[in-house]
Design an enzyme around this catalytic site. Structure first.
Site, PDB file in Angstrom:
ATOM      1  N   ASP A  16       0.863  -1.167   0.000  1.00 15.78           N
ATOM      2  CA  ASP A  16       0.000   0.000   0.000  1.00 15.78           C
ATOM      3  C   ASP A  16       0.910   1.232   0.000  1.00 15.78           C
ATOM      4  OD1 ASP A  16      -2.418   1.609   0.536  1.00 15.78           O
ATOM      5  OD2 ASP A  16      -1.527   1.847   2.525  1.00 15.78           O
ATOM      6  N   ASP A  18      -0.169   5.171   0.961  1.00 13.44           N
ATOM      7  CA  ASP A  18      -0.409   6.118   2.051  1.00 13.44           C
ATOM      8  C   ASP A  18      -0.462   5.398   3.395  1.00 13.44           C
ATOM      9  OD1 ASP A  18      -0.891   8.781   0.698  1.00 13.44           O
ATOM     10  OD2 ASP A  18      -2.349   7.549  -0.371  1.00 13.44           O
ATOM     11  N   THR A 109      -2.410   1.028  -4.498  1.00 11.63           N
ATOM     12  CA  THR A 109      -2.933   2.171  -3.753  1.00 11.63           C
ATOM     13  C   THR A 109      -4.357   2.515  -4.163  1.00 11.63           C
ATOM     14  OG1 THR A 109      -2.601   4.529  -3.273  1.00 11.63           O
ATOM     15  CG2 THR A 109      -1.848   3.739  -5.428  1.00 11.63           C
ATOM     16  N   SER A 110      -5.109   3.072  -3.215  1.00 10.65           N
ATOM     17  CA  SER A 110      -6.458   3.551  -3.509  1.00 10.65           C
ATOM     18  C   SER A 110      -6.432   4.932  -4.146  1.00 10.65           C
ATOM     19  CB  SER A 110      -7.288   3.594  -2.222  1.00 10.65           C
ATOM     20  OG  SER A 110      -7.434   2.297  -1.678  1.00 10.65           O
ATOM     21  N   LYS A 141     -10.506  -1.223  -2.216  1.00  9.41           N
ATOM     22  CA  LYS A 141     -10.329  -1.941  -0.967  1.00  9.41           C
ATOM     23  C   LYS A 141     -11.522  -1.669  -0.050  1.00  9.41           C
ATOM     24  CE  LYS A 141      -5.316  -1.152  -1.273  1.00  9.41           C
ATOM     25  NZ  LYS A 141      -4.151  -0.473  -0.671  1.00  9.41           N
ATOM     26  N   ASP A 166      -1.480  -0.638   6.228  1.00  8.96           N
ATOM     27  CA  ASP A 166      -1.665   0.058   7.504  1.00  8.96           C
ATOM     28  C   ASP A 166      -3.118   0.207   7.886  1.00  8.96           C
ATOM     29  OD1 ASP A 166      -2.348   3.418   7.128  1.00  8.96           O
ATOM     30  OD2 ASP A 166      -2.029   2.136   5.389  1.00  8.96           O
TER      31      ASP A 166
END
Length: 221
Positions: A16, A18, A109-110, A141, A166
């Site tokens: 991931d 961020d 990543t989103s 996600k 995270d």
């Protein structure tokens, strides 16, 4: 440091972005606070929900009448691209990434691609050969499609991957994809109750390459 997966060999690591490779909380919360205030959303209860998911999904979850989630998400992205003040790498992340074989790690990543690249540049995180971003999936996600897609692009099975995450949504996505999960707690303000291994950051974390090309986590003093 809890390196639960040090005895397991992996074909690829999936990260991931961020909160996992870089810390963008200050910038993200500045922008989302303004958005919440504009729309009469309670800031204190809203901010904890923004992490690890796509902006369009965050907005759609609010069920605000007359709000175009796609248009609002595009505006949020534009503001986030302009504001990268305080975006910094998670300690040790750059050195750890540089120790990995280039074809055996990806970022999942989103964030949209443009925002991901902007934040990575601000934090000094290198661009990998494989990135899966918000544009690559129709369901973000905790749907596991993003991690399965990254494994497919790296030509490995998701079960041969270790996901670094995270946020709860990302952890659930990694689990559902069939990968092992390592939780990075650098940006957490409270302890996380999880069955997965945890690391605070990447300092002291290394990788040992096997003769068959697989990777094992190792710790250094």
């Amino acid at each position: 440091m809890s390196v639960q997966h040090s005895s397991t060999a992996y074909r690829a690591f999936l990260f991931d972005m961020d909160g996992t490779l870089l810390n963008s909380i200050a910038a993200a919360e500045r922008i989302w606070t303004r958005w919440a205030q504009r729309h009469g959303v309670d800031v204190v209860t809203f901010l904890p929900t923004i992490h690890g998911v796509r902006a369009i999904d965050t907005i759609a979850r609010q069920h605000l009448p007359g709000v175009d989630a796609a248009a609002e998400a595009e505006q949020i992205t534009r503001e986030e691209i302009e504001d990268v003040e305080g975006v910094v790498p998670v300690p040790g992340a750059l050195a750890f990434l540089q120790s990995l074989p280039p074809a055996q790690w990806a970022i999942v990543t989103s964030a949209p691609m443009a925002l991901a690249l902007r934040r990575m540049e601000a934090a000094g995180i290198p661009r990998p050969a494989v990135m899966v971003t918000a544009e690559d999936v129709s369901d973000g996600k905790p749907d596991p499609t993003c991690y399965r897609l990254a494994a497919e692009r790296l030509q490995v099975n998701p079960g041969e991957c270790l996901v670094f995450e995270d946020a709860e949504a990302g952890i659930r996505a990694g689990e559902a994809a069939g990968a092992d999960v390592m939780v990075v707690t650098a940006t957490h303000t409270h302890p996380m109750d999880t069955v997965h291994g945890q690391i605070r950051d990447y300092r002291g974390l290394g990788v040992r390459l096997e003769d068959n090309g697989s990777m094992r986590l190792s710790t250094t003093p």
